[in-house]
Design a protein around this motif. Sequence first.
Motif, mmCIF file in Angstrom:
data_model
loop_
_atom_site.group_PDB
_atom_site.id
_atom_site.type_symbol
_atom_site.label_atom_id
_atom_site.label_comp_id
_atom_site.label_asym_id
_atom_site.label_seq_id
_atom_site.Cartn_x
_atom_site.Cartn_y
_atom_site.Cartn_z
ATOM 1 N N TYR A 180 0.822 -1.207 0.000
ATOM 2 C CA TYR A 180 0.000 0.000 0.000
ATOM 3 C C TYR A 180 0.857 1.258 0.000
ATOM 4 O O TYR A 180 0.492 2.266 -0.605
ATOM 5 C CB TYR A 180 -0.982 -0.005 1.176
ATOM 6 C CG TYR A 180 -2.150 -0.954 0.965
ATOM 7 C CD1 TYR A 180 -2.230 -2.166 1.646
ATOM 8 C CD2 TYR A 180 -3.154 -0.646 0.056
ATOM 9 C CE1 TYR A 180 -3.287 -3.041 1.437
ATOM 10 C CE2 TYR A 180 -4.225 -1.518 -0.164
ATOM 11 C CZ TYR A 180 -4.270 -2.710 0.529
ATOM 12 O OH TYR A 180 -5.318 -3.579 0.309
ATOM 13 N N MET A 215 -5.464 3.435 2.567
ATOM 14 C CA MET A 215 -5.646 3.332 1.121
ATOM 15 C C MET A 215 -6.164 4.594 0.472
ATOM 16 O O MET A 215 -6.540 4.557 -0.704
ATOM 17 C CB MET A 215 -6.700 2.269 0.769
ATOM 18 C CG MET A 215 -6.946 1.187 1.709
ATOM 19 S SD MET A 215 -8.379 0.235 1.146
ATOM 20 C CE MET A 215 -7.868 -1.324 1.803
ATOM 21 N N SER A 266 -5.982 1.455 -3.710
ATOM 22 C CA SER A 266 -5.816 0.062 -3.272
ATOM 23 C C SER A 266 -5.727 -0.937 -4.412
ATOM 24 O O SER A 266 -4.933 -1.878 -4.353
ATOM 25 C CB SER A 266 -6.953 -0.325 -2.326
ATOM 26 O OG SER A 266 -8.206 -0.077 -2.940
#
Lengths: 418, 418
Positions: free
Chosen positions: B317, B345, B394
Amino acid sequence: MQNSPDYTRFLSRAAARRQPSAIREATQLFARSPPSTISFAAGNPNVALFPFKEATITLKDDTTIQLDSSDMSKALQYLPTPGQSDLLEWLRKLQIRYHSPIDFKRYELCVTNGSMEGLSKAFELVLNTTESILVDSPCYSGSLDFLRGFGANIISINTDSNGMSAEYLNNILSNWSDLNTLPRVLYTIPNGSNPTGASMSLERKKDIYNIAQKYNLLIIEDDPYFFLQFKKLVPSFLSMDTDGRVIRLDSMSKVLSGGMRLGFFTAPIPLWQKLVYHQQVTSLHASSLSQMVALKLFEKWGLSGFHQHTEQISKFYENQKTLMVNAIKKHLNDMVTFNEPTAGMFIWMKVNGIDDTRKLIYEKALEQEVLLLPGSAFFSDQSKTYPYIRVSYSVCTPEQIETGMARFGKVLREELHK
Amino acid sequence: MQNSPDYTRFLSEAAARRQPSAIREATQLFARSPPTTISFAAGNPNVSLFPFKEATITLKDDTTIQLDSSDMSKALQYLPTPGQADLLEWLRKLQIRYHSPIDFKRYELCVTNGSMEGLSKVFELVLNTTESILVDSPCYSGSLDFLRGFGANIISINTDSNGMSAEYLHNILSNWSDLNTLPRVLYTIPNGSNPTGASMSLERKKDIYNIAQKYNLLIIEDDPYFFLQFEKLVPSFLSMDTDGRVIRLDSMSKVLSGGMRLGFFTAPIPLWQKLVYHQQVTSLHASSLSQMVALKLFEKWGLSGFHQHTEQISKFYENQKNLMVNAIKKHLNDMVTFNEPTAGMFIWMKINGIDDTRKLIYEKALEQEVLLLPGSAFFSDQSKTYPYVRVSYSVCTPEQIETGMARFGKVLREELHK
């Protein structure tokens, strides 16, 4: 939609407030846009990071079902609240096969974490605190626990070997003093009732439905033992629902798995919509893994394979019932009174000459190493004592049935001949 | 238990009403009786009728976890509401490792169908309809949807790049006119907040905790992005909870699977107890199958393997975040303002010179085949327009990030130079 009630009548204040998710608009727009659209809108985590790749599940007949990596990705990711769309198709087929609803297009389905979750949401859909709800007496203890915690006014309607008494129900409603507080909802377990084991005949269902029409009631049909009916399947409230006043709760807990938490409700669309809005902001959806496993099983078995499986199940419970009934007749004889069930897992016994079975069981029976469930848990008035016991024949072996009932017979004889 | 608040202060009327299940007594007595006791009390279905026997799950590193027939039986049967005992042991170890709670014995844990289910139950634990709750502004839209449906009075507390503003919070509370309606509960997402991406520093958490002590507030710490922190883990509210006024919600949705519905809450025992009573009459427990799969994974990986896994996740991430930040700087430049997140995210962008991003996105951006989420969904006042968008990094590939932001840059330039 002919004859539908005005559904706003059945909405609690909380249900009336509930709205679609604020990001639903974005989800729907993206679903409708060309595939070349790039979206930075969805809040989904990246499924590539989840550690599971595939699964093979071996069934008890030693055949297997496979979740390949594409299936597993779906089984690990979020689902729309109503459930996995292919599974919902199978569940619709089930409803058509078993209930032939009169106008199936007026209903929609939603998978839930067990039917109890759907039931608790149905209660919250329709009730404001202190409002009345008509229930079986005795009634499933989990529902009583919920309704008491909720603060509902529980109106207990006497039951007999055919379930809820239509006469008693009609008396209660026709003699209700304040029209403003007349109950609007009725809740019942029509097959193999927990705790009484009673099943409602078709005639009784028709009488109850007529009363529901007369007083414009919603019927919550809670039917987890539907597939545990030993003989011919009795038509459901859903199957006779000309008006669209039935919310039906189905469960896979006695059929596929209790632990996997797979239930589903069938409700008229305006009510289904409000239930889904509530689900969207609580559990989101039932486990995708459980839903995928169920889907694979339906794909393998089809409706006929599923039906065969349910027949094996009802045969098993029928056999257990027979063993238990014989043991009760042999060891308890006329010390108890009971009706022989035609569905489910329970026998409801009245112990003749004893007022308080809780005391009997926890002090005397436990000492003799046999445990039965005192019936007090199933009455809304927990302050009284009751002469009833619920006997479950679901998990005990033939030897345990024989030995256990012999022990209980001894306990009763000692107690009654004091 | 030192310094604990009077927990009855935090109970809604409904929570105060909730009692243990009426058949709990029987369950506990049977558990304590000798193994030779025969029970006809339990209402469990017979697990031998469930069609699944065993399972093999292949992980992404091509190793496997096995559910033998004994494991599978457990995975298919009902569980106690708090969850599978061995899994709870692992989760306790996680809490000790990551939070070193000051007096861990004062808390208990419960697995839920995703942390959202736990969160909704916590809201219902503490709030009566119309009562006030202090939340981040902007706030996770699912929580706003729930609270609006519930009828809570949502008090929005401004946030900055460090999360909820302690100064703004203090002002609101110290200037509250009616002491009878002073809020008793605060709700926040302290890491990688949805939608702002902001993470609360340790200093800010201490300031907020001090205010909570001063006004005797309960803190609901909702932390689904805890393991998506890119650098050092910031100590949680749970870790500094000297008083026992924190309920913490954890989630496996970004780490193991969103679809499997695995979350858990950690709460002071009197509050945990009431939450469990509520769970007992709604979803009963989180899917046994999901819990068994998670347990097997913990047994295979241990805490260190789990930690390695979370490090891979946060690295992924973080990398996505870098790609997105660079693309924003390159294509959007000074047309937008944003803070670079240290977790989660999401990036929260303000479009300079535009009042209504909903119109911008649904009319202009969608046409150019790029979709971002208008920020209006995250404000309690849905009647206003807002200049914000939430960007999720994401699931998009590096190519999609580049192309999508180039498209959005074009949209903005056309819009701003009109």
